[in-house]
Motif scaffolding. Structure first.
Motif, PDB file in Angstrom:
ATOM      1  N   PHE A  31      48.225  32.266  37.980  1.00 59.77           N
ATOM      2  CA  PHE A  31      46.884  32.455  37.418  1.00 59.77           C
ATOM      3  C   PHE A  31      45.813  32.162  38.472  1.00 59.77           C
ATOM      4  N   GLY A  32      46.015  31.103  39.253  1.00 59.15           N
ATOM      5  CA  GLY A  32      45.040  30.743  40.284  1.00 59.15           C
ATOM      6  C   GLY A  32      44.882  31.834  41.328  1.00 59.15           C
ATOM      7  N   ALA A  33      45.993  32.409  41.771  1.00 60.85           N
ATOM      8  CA  ALA A  33      45.932  33.491  42.756  1.00 60.85           C
ATOM      9  C   ALA A  33      45.195  34.696  42.183  1.00 60.85           C
ATOM     10  N   ALA A  34      45.493  35.052  40.946  1.00 59.08           N
ATOM     11  CA  ALA A  34      44.827  36.194  40.314  1.00 59.08           C
ATOM     12  C   ALA A  34      43.328  35.937  40.160  1.00 59.08           C
ATOM     13  N   LEU A 134      44.773  39.503  33.127  1.00 61.11           N
ATOM     14  CA  LEU A 134      44.716  38.040  32.981  1.00 61.11           C
ATOM     15  C   LEU A 134      44.754  37.611  31.524  1.00 61.11           C
ATOM     16  N   THR A 135      43.979  38.266  30.681  1.00 63.97           N
ATOM     17  CA  THR A 135      43.925  37.814  29.282  1.00 63.97           C
ATOM     18  C   THR A 135      45.189  38.187  28.518  1.00 63.97           C
ATOM     19  N   VAL A 176      40.725  27.527  29.776  1.00 64.60           N
ATOM     20  CA  VAL A 176      39.500  26.834  30.192  1.00 64.60           C
ATOM     21  C   VAL A 176      39.069  27.300  31.588  1.00 64.60           C
ATOM     22  N   LEU A 177      39.999  27.772  32.399  1.00 63.84           N
ATOM     23  CA  LEU A 177      39.657  28.349  33.704  1.00 63.84           C
ATOM     24  C   LEU A 177      39.245  29.821  33.576  1.00 63.84           C
ATOM     25  N   LEU A 178      39.951  30.571  32.740  1.00 62.38           N
ATOM     26  CA  LEU A 178      39.640  31.994  32.565  1.00 62.38           C
ATOM     27  C   LEU A 178      38.288  32.206  31.904  1.00 62.38           C
TER      28      LEU A 178
END
Length: 186
Positions: A31-34, A134-135, A176-178
């Motif tokens: 997720f962080g890389a994306a 992502l979602t 919470v990051l997205l």
């Protein structure tokens, strides 16, 4: 070992299962890389990303944030109940957390249907490519988390509940990051 030393050792250990921490670290890395790629691409097209972002449902996404954070509270309460040996409370808390996961998915489904009606697909704009990927990837994790919560509710043992809650908290953290990056960042 004295009671104080045993208590200190218990507090010093990493909570939950090591294998779950490895899974969580790998999922957060993906997720962080994306998100990092999304942010870099955004820098090259601030206006396009802002226009695309303006077509999303911020209120629904904000409500979904409250829903998932509340479900995380339920998972944490289930861990406490498991440590006390209260299996009935564990099942209630985990059931509530999973139910809130279903509410999250329902709200996302409404948002997805509206985006599809507007013709906002993977190829509409790079913003929407990442939005969908992502979602939807996150939604798949919500479904997996609901299954995990259901499975650990059956056992209701403290270690299993703690491992399930670990995964569920990762799902919360990713959202919470997205949420701010996709819906709020201007």
């Amino acid at each position: 070992m004295t009671d104080a030393a045993a208590s200190d050792a218990a507090r010093a250990r990493l909570p939950g299962e090591l294998v779950m921490w490895v899974l969580i670290a790998s999922e957060l890395a993906v997720f962080g890389a994306a998100l990092l790629i999304f942010l870099v691409l955004r820098l090259g097209d601030l206006e396009g990303f802002a226009a695309a972002q303006g077509q999303l449902h911020r209120l629904s996404a904000g409500l979904n944030t409250v829903v998932l954070v509340t479900s995380g509270y339920g998972a944490a309460c289930a861990v406490g109940a498991a440590r006390r040996g209260d299996r009935a409370a564990v099942r209630r808390w985990l059931g509530g957390a999973a139910l809130l996961g279903a509410v999250f998915l329902l709200l996302k489904g409404v948002e997805y249907a509206d985006a599809a009606r507007q013709g906002l697909g993977l190829e509409t704009h790079v913003f929407f490519t990442f939005y969908w990927l992502l979602t939807l990837f996150h939604a798949a994790h919500v479904v997996a988390g609901m299954v995990i919560l259901g499975l650990v509710a059956i056992r209701a043992g403290a270690e299993a509940v703690e491992a399930g809650a670990q995964f569920w908290h990762m799902v919360d953290l990713v959202w919470v990051l997205l949420f701010p990056v996709i819906y709020l960042l201007r």
